[in-house]
Design an enzyme around this catalytic site. Structure first.
Site, mmCIF file in Angstrom:
data_model
loop_
_atom_site.group_PDB
_atom_site.id
_atom_site.type_symbol
_atom_site.label_atom_id
_atom_site.label_comp_id
_atom_site.label_asym_id
_atom_site.label_seq_id
_atom_site.Cartn_x
_atom_site.Cartn_y
_atom_site.Cartn_z
ATOM 1 N N TYR A 100 0.834 -1.208 0.000
ATOM 2 C CA TYR A 100 0.000 0.000 0.000
ATOM 3 C C TYR A 100 0.868 1.258 0.000
ATOM 4 C CZ TYR A 100 -4.514 -2.242 1.088
ATOM 5 O OH TYR A 100 -5.677 -2.957 1.056
ATOM 6 N N LYS B 266 4.063 -15.002 3.437
ATOM 7 C CA LYS B 266 4.292 -15.801 2.224
ATOM 8 C C LYS B 266 5.809 -15.976 2.109
ATOM 9 C CE LYS B 266 2.810 -17.843 -1.546
ATOM 10 N NZ LYS B 266 1.982 -19.065 -1.553
ATOM 11 N N ASP C 298 -1.909 -18.309 1.765
ATOM 12 C CA ASP C 298 -2.887 -19.098 0.990
ATOM 13 C C ASP C 298 -3.534 -20.149 1.890
ATOM 14 O OD1 ASP C 298 -0.356 -20.269 1.127
ATOM 15 O OD2 ASP C 298 -0.383 -21.043 -0.921
ATOM 16 N N ASP D 254 -5.919 -7.050 4.711
ATOM 17 C CA ASP D 254 -7.097 -6.502 4.035
ATOM 18 C C ASP D 254 -7.956 -7.647 3.504
ATOM 19 O OD1 ASP D 254 -8.814 -4.635 2.711
ATOM 20 O OD2 ASP D 254 -7.773 -5.104 0.837
ATOM 21 N N ASP E 161 -11.758 -9.466 5.265
ATOM 22 C CA ASP E 161 -13.064 -9.596 4.597
ATOM 23 C C ASP E 161 -13.565 -11.029 4.712
ATOM 24 O OD1 ASP E 161 -13.044 -6.926 3.754
ATOM 25 O OD2 ASP E 161 -13.869 -7.442 1.785
HETATM 26 C C1 IPM Z 1 -10.184 -1.602 4.330
HETATM 27 C C2 IPM Z 1 -10.478 -1.073 2.960
HETATM 28 C C3 IPM Z 1 -9.348 -0.138 2.550
HETATM 29 C C4 IPM Z 1 -8.066 -0.941 2.532
HETATM 30 C C5 IPM Z 1 -9.578 0.580 1.208
HETATM 31 C C6 IPM Z 1 -10.881 1.371 1.202
HETATM 32 C C7 IPM Z 1 -8.424 1.444 0.838
HETATM 33 O O1 IPM Z 1 -10.652 -2.123 2.069
HETATM 34 O O2 IPM Z 1 -10.057 -0.779 5.260
HETATM 35 O O3 IPM Z 1 -10.101 -2.820 4.485
HETATM 36 O O4 IPM Z 1 -7.766 -1.615 1.539
HETATM 37 O O5 IPM Z 1 -7.350 -0.892 3.531
HETATM 38 MG MG MG Z 2 -10.691 -4.037 3.002
#
Ligand code: IPM
Ligand code: MG
Length: 356
Positions: free
Chosen positions: A142, A191, A223, A247, A251
């Protein structure tokens, strides 16, 4: 106690979910005798619309001078064609960097009330899901070198995944400290079979672990971790990982607990200043329709009370109120299941407010 909170509504459903969280914070302040001063700060797509910049300097200054920051969500298709230095997401990344928010804490806990909303089988859920992702937030791909150049007549893009030993050490300490207050297990995800940054990651994490002999450390490739999170999530207590892996895995971890809509997060600096936000995005498809789930933001506010202000009782009162609303069977669309009562964002706020 008096605290100044910078409030970034942001884009999409951001305004709706933040509005509910502020109602809850206000009533908590009343009940426990605190004063929270909210200051609205422009950032994200709405800031691009109003003043051409995703994060005006003034917004950054206000956040820096506040006791903490509460954020809804930024981004949306409307700003997809903005140059990369002025996309709504860039506002969030700049805030993270400028405020030194290196440690992102994302809990993955299966609330018993949301079992039916989880896509996992009962036999997996029976073992429980209760872990915390500790994601490094201001390093890695990032924030490495980004470039697109012409090489041999074609475009070549590069995103450098860079980590220094001190960056790794800082985040590893956070993970071990959290583990100490829990089941004392850290799984570090990398990784290292391919990436240099991961090999350094492993080396540094192992050296930090020496100062925590009471905490058990193991390593897992990313993975495999992605697979284990849905195959046997009960094995995780504290999952420590770098920015991009975190990130992606967070999710995944959110969906197995029922819905991404209820997951809060804290982004912490070395001081008490933190940025608190739900982990879901701006959900432009349902924005303005009063369908969003405000719980992720409300629980983020609860995290703020505990982690930035040390108001544990107050934080627990909010968490209890959320659980009560779920217990009574109220659900927004994202976590709806049979026999429950479908409510909108505002009504969910009303119901939680009643229990504060
Ligand atoms: C998160 C989001 C952010 C990230 C985006 C919106 C830049 O997906 O906070 O997880 O990738 O960190
Ligand atoms: Mg995210």
């Amino acid at each position: 106690m008096q605290k100044r909170i910078a409030v970034i509504y942001g884009d999409g459903i951001g305004r709706e979910v933040i509005t509910q969280a502020l109602r809850i914070l206000e009533s908590t302040a009343d009940k426990y005798g605190h004063t929270f001063i909210f200051e609205e700060v422009l950032a994200g797509g709405c800031a691009i619309d109003k003043c051409g910049q995703c994060l005006p300097q003034e917004s950054l200054e206000i956040c820096k001078q506040s006791d903490s920051v509460l954020l809804g969500a930024v981004g949306g298709p409307k700003w997809d064609n903005e140059p990369s230095h002025n996309r709504p997401e860039k506002a969030l990344l700049t805030l993270r960097k400028e405020l030194g928010l290196f440690a992102n804490i994302r809990p993955a806990t299966l609330l018993p009330q949301l079992r039916k909303a989880s896509p996992l089988k009962d036999e997996i859920l029976n073992c429980g899901i209760d872990f915390i992702i500790v994601r490094e937030l201001i390093g890695g791909a990032y924030f490495g070198e980004h470039k697109i150049e012409q090489i041999n007549g074609e475009k070549v893009a590069t995103d450098g995944m860079t980590y220094s030993a001190s960056q790794i050490e800082s985040i590893a300490k956070v993970a071990f400290d959290i583990a100490r207050k829990r089941k004392k297990q850290v799984i570090s995800v990398d990784k290292a079979n391919v990436l240099s940054s991961s090999r350094l990651w492993r080396e540094v994490v192992e050296s930090v672990a020496k100062n925590y002999p009471d905490v058990q450390l193991s390593h897992m490739y990313v993975d495999n971790a992605a697979m284990q999170i849905c195959r046997a999530p009960s094995q995780f207590d504290v999952l420590l990982t770098e920015n991009m892996f975190g990130d992606i895995l967070s999710d995944e971890a959110s969906v197995i607990t029922g819905t991404i809509g209820v997951i809060p997060s804290a982004s912490l600096s070395l001081g008490t200043l933190g940025l608190y936000e739900p982990i879901h995005g701006s959900a432009p498809d349902i924005a303005g329709e009063d369908k969003a789930n405000p719980i992720g933001t409300i629980l983020s506010a609860a995290m703020m009370l505990e982690l930035s202000f040390g108001l544990t009782k107050e934080s627990e009162a909010i968490q209890r109120a959320v659980q009560e609303a779920l217990e009574k069977g109220y659900r927004t669309g994202d976590m709806m299941s049979e026999g429950c009562t479908l409510v909108g964002c505002k009504q969910m706020g009303d119901i939680i407010l009643e229990s504060i």
